[in-house]
Design a protein around this motif. Structure first.
Motif, PDB file in Angstrom:
ATOM      1  N   ASN A 130      -6.789   5.993  -1.624  1.00 55.96           N
ATOM      2  CA  ASN A 130      -7.458   4.929  -2.385  1.00 55.96           C
ATOM      3  C   ASN A 130      -7.516   5.261  -3.872  1.00 55.96           C
ATOM      4  O   ASN A 130      -7.338   4.373  -4.732  1.00 55.96           O
ATOM      5  CB  ASN A 130      -8.875   4.722  -1.849  1.00 55.96           C
ATOM      6  CG  ASN A 130      -8.902   4.094  -0.469  1.00 55.96           C
ATOM      7  OD1 ASN A 130      -7.905   3.553   0.007  1.00 55.96           O
ATOM      8  ND2 ASN A 130     -10.043   4.166   0.185  1.00 55.96           N
ATOM      9  N   SER A 171     -13.383   5.873  -3.164  1.00 57.75           N
ATOM     10  CA  SER A 171     -12.186   5.729  -3.994  1.00 57.75           C
ATOM     11  C   SER A 171     -12.326   6.461  -5.329  1.00 57.75           C
ATOM     12  O   SER A 171     -11.570   6.194  -6.263  1.00 57.75           O
ATOM     13  CB  SER A 171     -11.905   4.243  -4.256  1.00 57.75           C
ATOM     14  OG  SER A 171     -13.041   3.615  -4.849  1.00 57.75           O
ATOM     15  N   PHE A 222      -9.607  -5.001   1.992  1.00 57.28           N
ATOM     16  CA  PHE A 222      -9.317  -3.766   1.261  1.00 57.28           C
ATOM     17  C   PHE A 222      -9.573  -3.945  -0.232  1.00 57.28           C
ATOM     18  O   PHE A 222     -10.127  -3.057  -0.891  1.00 57.28           O
ATOM     19  CB  PHE A 222      -7.856  -3.348   1.490  1.00 57.28           C
ATOM     20  CG  PHE A 222      -7.409  -2.213   0.614  1.00 57.28           C
ATOM     21  CD1 PHE A 222      -7.837  -0.919   0.865  1.00 57.28           C
ATOM     22  CD2 PHE A 222      -6.565  -2.434  -0.466  1.00 57.28           C
ATOM     23  CE1 PHE A 222      -7.431   0.141   0.058  1.00 57.28           C
ATOM     24  CE2 PHE A 222      -6.151  -1.389  -1.275  1.00 57.28           C
ATOM     25  CZ  PHE A 222      -6.579  -0.097  -1.012  1.00 57.28           C
ATOM     26  N   MET A 254     -12.266  -1.901  -2.573  1.00 58.76           N
ATOM     27  CA  MET A 254     -11.869  -1.179  -3.781  1.00 58.76           C
ATOM     28  C   MET A 254     -12.520  -1.728  -5.051  1.00 58.76           C
ATOM     29  O   MET A 254     -12.722  -0.989  -6.019  1.00 58.76           O
ATOM     30  CB  MET A 254     -10.340  -1.240  -3.946  1.00 58.76           C
ATOM     31  CG  MET A 254      -9.549  -0.491  -2.871  1.00 58.76           C
ATOM     32  SD  MET A 254      -9.934   1.274  -2.759  1.00 58.76           S
ATOM     33  CE  MET A 254     -11.135   1.291  -1.431  1.00 58.76           C
ATOM     34  N   ARG A 256      -7.756   9.109   3.448  1.00 56.03           N
ATOM     35  CA  ARG A 256      -7.849   7.722   2.997  1.00 56.03           C
ATOM     36  C   ARG A 256      -8.452   7.640   1.595  1.00 56.03           C
ATOM     37  O   ARG A 256      -8.027   6.827   0.762  1.00 56.03           O
ATOM     38  CB  ARG A 256      -8.674   6.917   3.994  1.00 56.03           C
ATOM     39  CG  ARG A 256      -8.697   5.421   3.712  1.00 56.03           C
ATOM     40  CD  ARG A 256      -9.313   4.649   4.861  1.00 56.03           C
ATOM     41  NE  ARG A 256     -10.590   5.198   5.260  1.00 56.03           N
ATOM     42  CZ  ARG A 256     -10.823   5.738   6.458  1.00 56.03           C
ATOM     43  NH1 ARG A 256      -9.868   5.802   7.356  1.00 56.03           N
ATOM     44  NH2 ARG A 256     -12.016   6.226   6.754  1.00 56.03           N
ATOM     45  N   ARG A 285       0.835  -1.207   0.000  1.00 55.34           N
ATOM     46  CA  ARG A 285       0.000   0.000   0.000  1.00 55.34           C
ATOM     47  C   ARG A 285       0.868   1.254   0.000  1.00 55.34           C
ATOM     48  O   ARG A 285       0.510   2.284  -0.582  1.00 55.34           O
ATOM     49  CB  ARG A 285      -0.911   0.013   1.235  1.00 55.34           C
ATOM     50  CG  ARG A 285      -2.043  -0.980   1.230  1.00 55.34           C
ATOM     51  CD  ARG A 285      -3.256  -0.504   0.466  1.00 55.34           C
ATOM     52  NE  ARG A 285      -3.793   0.751   0.941  1.00 55.34           N
ATOM     53  CZ  ARG A 285      -4.599   0.898   2.000  1.00 55.34           C
ATOM     54  NH1 ARG A 285      -4.932  -0.169   2.719  1.00 55.34           N
ATOM     55  NH2 ARG A 285      -5.049   2.073   2.331  1.00 55.34           N
TER      56      ARG A 285
END
Length: 900
Positions: free
Chosen positions: A879, A842, A637, A641, A875, A603
């Motif tokens: 993303n 995202s 995660f 996404m 965040r 990440r």
């Protein structure tokens, strides 16, 4: 209850006062009632006596003491005498539940002053306060004027003269407050038993709600001795921090009981508790310490308090040995409450819990429920020394309380259940948990500057993963001298460093640096490092680990980090080869850590994303819980996404391929799902196997859970589903079903005990029907359907569902003002709510929505969720960048890996 019952003079006086002030009280409660109808938490002050009406001031910024959120250092309380009378039936005129009280506090003047500031919030004074001297030869000055300063939450008393240094004075007040259902201060909890609605009057003071119960110097450093008396109805039991004295009552036309308690030890206001209920209890005595578990009568009769009772004694004894310090109180009461905002609260001598955190029933409770009870009991009992006996001076050092308790709770639970190997779970539950927050630039250090933490909502904001879990990354050696020197007092974190240093020096233990320099790397800077070791050249380097390495850190720190390891590519290749050929050569915890490290470093662009994904290919051969749990945590995660994109199908195919051998393994060792696996961790991994197999569409799994659920629906009185599996079975069966399955779950939820209801409440959020999810969201606004304590977590459950995420986000935005006013800015759950409904974000569109949300509600505010809004924005940006760089290669990897 004893014989020769009578009503004391104090009670008689209070009854006269209440009668004389009834008109004023009714006026006050009418104001409260209108505000309650408007869903506004702010309660205006009432008339004082029959003629005086104090002003209520909303301050503009100034240097006046009453406009500051911290008390001046002029007065120090020594002891309180407090009598409270909660009414467990609504007032006939207003329909509100109230409590009345009279309080006197004796305080020492340490700096000459003509001003008394004492915290008071949402209390209505029925008589003007009085101040008298209790020191010989000194007369207290008269009161010039007094008023309520609502923003900073003070009763302000200006005097005509000055209080003299080193003399002691007594402030007496009489007041009425609402016994509201807002889960803070002195509040009411309602439940139904045998068809009868019952009310519990209970408390939650931490961090700044003691002032909602009575006027007090509501800061943790201002410890005092408390003399508590509760007035209550016959048939009810009163509890507080101290031991009950012999109760007294009279049989008048309105009979009441007066229960007084032994004076407390010197303690902070946030640790006070007082409860009136008709509960029952089970009890035991361990080395002269009386241990009692209180709960609804039906729960006690069903034996649901027995597990907690049996485990409290061994855990208490363990901590006495661990701290080398005897438990300082004669009793340890623990009580399960139907409505409680936190998981539990370490009130000294009277610990309060959610029902699901204290009550265990093998007919309904899973293995996870049992572990939660053991660890939470250990956490709260750890506080009896670290937090209660020795207390932080101010909330900026909250981690001194919570971080330490979060670490040693595993030691206490391990003592209670040695076969579980529960100490291993600290890696998953705390170390991995905190990384997700601490890898953001919007994280915060363990210890903040005292001047930066002033308002109640700023204090509540500190109750997060950093304060609870980051300390668990450090090895802490307890210092006996620390507890002995500061018992019944307050400390700052540097006091602990000094005593740890002394302990190391006295044992001859050599450290690479001083304790202060070592520990300050964790305490005074946010974040954590990644250390890269090149096994070929021997070079070692480190840098600040950030999920978005392009983000800017605005706060520099002079301290160096301590390590967390990355490797050169050659060594990663060797590790991956061992995983794929003989994974058992790497210990279980290290397998879990490798997987987690790889995904986190990917990440942060430290290693390629595909390298992290390659650590999961061996899972077809893995049977242990911890590596699987670590992998699933990180795969979540990828679901967040991609579960709205075409990549989702490839992920599903790959993970179904990986989990099928695990699913069949548990089918075999449980004799076709007929019994629980033997090991504690195996029971957890069986749940993982079923959850992932059903989630990825394995037909054998879907048919299995649907069959179990249908069998239950056909005979609701006979639930054949094992308690360990109920949460996942309910969720997947409801997801695979429709309205009929959801309605059945709701019917069962409405009549279930707290243990079973918690499982069903989570499962109902799994439905794929948007109209059912929308209806469920609306239910969170009605406490008779979804308890207030469960409202925000229910919204988050719905947001976890890809079908419900947008619905939950729209719902929160549309109802933010109501949610904020209903739960108050200090609610611990606000940050969880904001993070929960935005964690899938995202896209640029979602980023703009989030920024607009922040702007639209800037006036209302976000309270303890303020930092969470900034973290969600950060965040989301991270993303977006990650998707842009990884979507195509990730899609291709999953597509290829899913092939036979």
């Amino acid at each position: 209850m004893g014989k020769g019952f009578f009503i004391s003079k104090g009670v008689g006086v209070l009854l006269i006062i209440v009668g004389a002030a009834s008109v004023a009280t009714i006026i006050a409660l009418s104001v409260v009632y209108s505000q309650e109808k408007a869903k506004n938490n702010e309660v205006s002050p009432t008339n004082e006596g029959s003629t005086t009406k104090p002003s209520t001031t909303t301050p503009t910024p100034s240097n006046k003491p009453w406009d500051q959120y911290r008390l001046p250092k002029t007065l120090v309380p020594e002891h309180y005498n407090l009598t409270l009378w909660p009414r467990l039936k609504p007032d006939n005129t207003t329909g509100l539940y109230i409590f009345t009280g009279e309080s006197s506090v004796e305080f020492k003047c340490v700096e000459e002053t003509d001003l008394i500031l004492i915290h008071s919030n949402k209390l209505n004074y029925t008589k003007a306060p009085t101040v008298v001297s209790v020191s010989g030869g000194v007369t207290a000055p008269n009161i010039k004027k007094h008023w309520l300063q609502t923003v900073t939450q003070y009763l302000v008393i200006e005097l005509e003269g000055t209080l003299k240094k080193d003399h002691v004075y007594r402030l007496s007040t009489e007041f009425v407050g609402e016994l509201a259902d807002d889960l803070g201060g002195f509040y009411r909890s309602v439940y139904t038993e045998d068809g009868i609605e019952k009310v519990v009057a209970t408390t939650q003071m931490q961090p700044t709600d003691a002032r909602k119960s009575f006027p007090c110097f509501d800061e943790p450093a201002l410890k005092a001795v408390f003399h508590i008396t509760l007035i209550h109805e016959p048939g009810t039991v009163a509890l507080s921090n101290g031991e009950q004295k012999e109760p007294s009552f009279n049989l008048d036309d309105k009979p009441v009981i007066e229960t007084s308690f032994d004076p407390t030890e010197k303690m902070s206001t946030y640790l006070l508790a007082f409860i009136v209920s008709d509960y029952d209890f089970v009890n035991n005595t361990i080395d002269t310490v009386l241990i009692r578990i209180f709960a609804r009568k039906s729960a006690i009769a069903a034996g649901q308090g027995d597990y907690a009772l049996n485990k409290t004694g061994p855990i208490l004894k363990f901590f006495e040995e661990y701290y080398n310090s005897s438990y300082p109180l004669p009793k340890s009461d623990q009580i399960a409450l139907p409505d409680f905002n936190a998981g539990a609260m370490e009130n000294w001598g009277l610990i309060t819990y959610r029902e699901t955190a204290l009550l265990y029933d093998p007919a309904f409770s899973s293995n996870g429920n049992k572990e939660r009870i053991a660890t939470i009991i250990a956490h709260e009992l750890a506080h009896m020394w670290f937090g209660n006996l020795v207390t932080l001076r101010w909330w900026n050092d909250l981690w001194l309380n919570e971080g330490f308790a979060s670490y040693v709770e595993y030691l206490g639970a391990d003592q209670a259940e040695p076969d579980w190997n529960v100490k291993d779970l600290i890696v998953l539950n705390d170390v991995h948990r905190v990384f997700a927050v601490d890898a953001l630039t919007s994280s915060h250090p363990l210890s903040s500057k005292e001047e930066d933490i002033q308002k109640p909502e700023q204090i509540s904001e500190l109750f997060d993963a950093i304060s609870y879990s980051k300390v668990s990354e450090c090895i802490i050696f307890t210092s006996i001298t620390y507890l002995n020197e500061f018992k019944f007092g307050n400390t700052v974190y540097t006091d602990l460093w000094k005593h740890l240093q002394d302990a190391c020096d006295n044992t001859g233990q050599k450290l690479p640096d001083t304790v202060a320099n070592i520990m300050n790397t964790w305490v005074l800077q946010m974040g954590f490092p990644v250390v890269t070791i090149d096994t070929v050249t021997g070079n070692v380097s480190q840098k600040h680990f950030l999920l978005d390495p392009d983000s800017k850190v605005t706060v520099d720190s002079p301290y160096k980090y301590v390590s967390k390891v990355n490797y050169d590519q050659s060594n990663w290749d060797k590790l991956l080869n061992i995983l794929s050929t003989n994974h058992t050569h790497i210990p279980v915890i290290n397998r879990a850590q490798l997987v987690d490290d790889a995904f986190n470093m990917a990440r942060a662009k430290i290693i390629p994303t595909l390298l992290a994904l390659n650590t999961t290919t061996y899972l077809r051969n893995e049977k242990e819980f911890m590596p699987w749990e670590s992998a699933l945590d990180n795969m979540n995660f990828f679901y967040l996404m991609f579960d709205r994109s075409d990549v989702y199908g490839h992920i599903q195919a790959y993970l179904q391929k990986q989990v099928t051998p695990l699913f069949r393994h548990f089918k075999e060792i449980t004799r076709n799902w007929a019994e629980d696996p033997k090991g504690h961790m195996d029971q957890y991994n069986e749940v993982n196997a079923i959850s992932l197999a059903c989630k990825t569409g394995l037909q054998e799994c879907t048919d299995l859970v649907k069959g179990w659920f249908q069998t239950w629906m056909s005979n609701s009185s006979n639930n054949i589903i094992r308690p360990n599996l109920r949460s996942t079975v309910y969720c997947n069966a409801i997801a695979a079903g429709g309205a009929k399955e959801w309605e059945f779950a709701w019917e069962q939820f409405s009549k279930a005990n707290a243990i079973e209801a918690d499982k069903l409440r989570s499962a109902m959020a799994c439905t794929k029907e948007p109209w059912l999810l929308n209806r469920y969201l609306e239910y969170t606004l009605t406490p008779s359907k979804i308890r207030k304590q469960d409202a925000t977590s229910t919204i988050v459950y719905i947001a976890n569902n890809v079908v419900g995420q947008a619905l939950a986000w729209d719902f929160v935005r549309a109802h933010w003002t109501y949610i904020f006013n209903e739960y108050g800015g200090g609610s611990f759950s606000f940050s969880n709510l904001i993070n929960g409904v935005t964690k899938r974000f995202s896209t640029d569109f979602e980023l703009q929505q989030l920024r607009q949300f922040k702007e639209d509600h800037s006036e209302t505010g976000f309270g303890s969720g303020t930092l969470a809004v900034d973290q969600s924005i950060e965040r989301t940006i991270s993303n977006m960048k990650w998707l842009e760089e990884n979507k195509s290669i990730v899609s291709k990897w999953f597509e290829d890996a899913a092939k036979p």
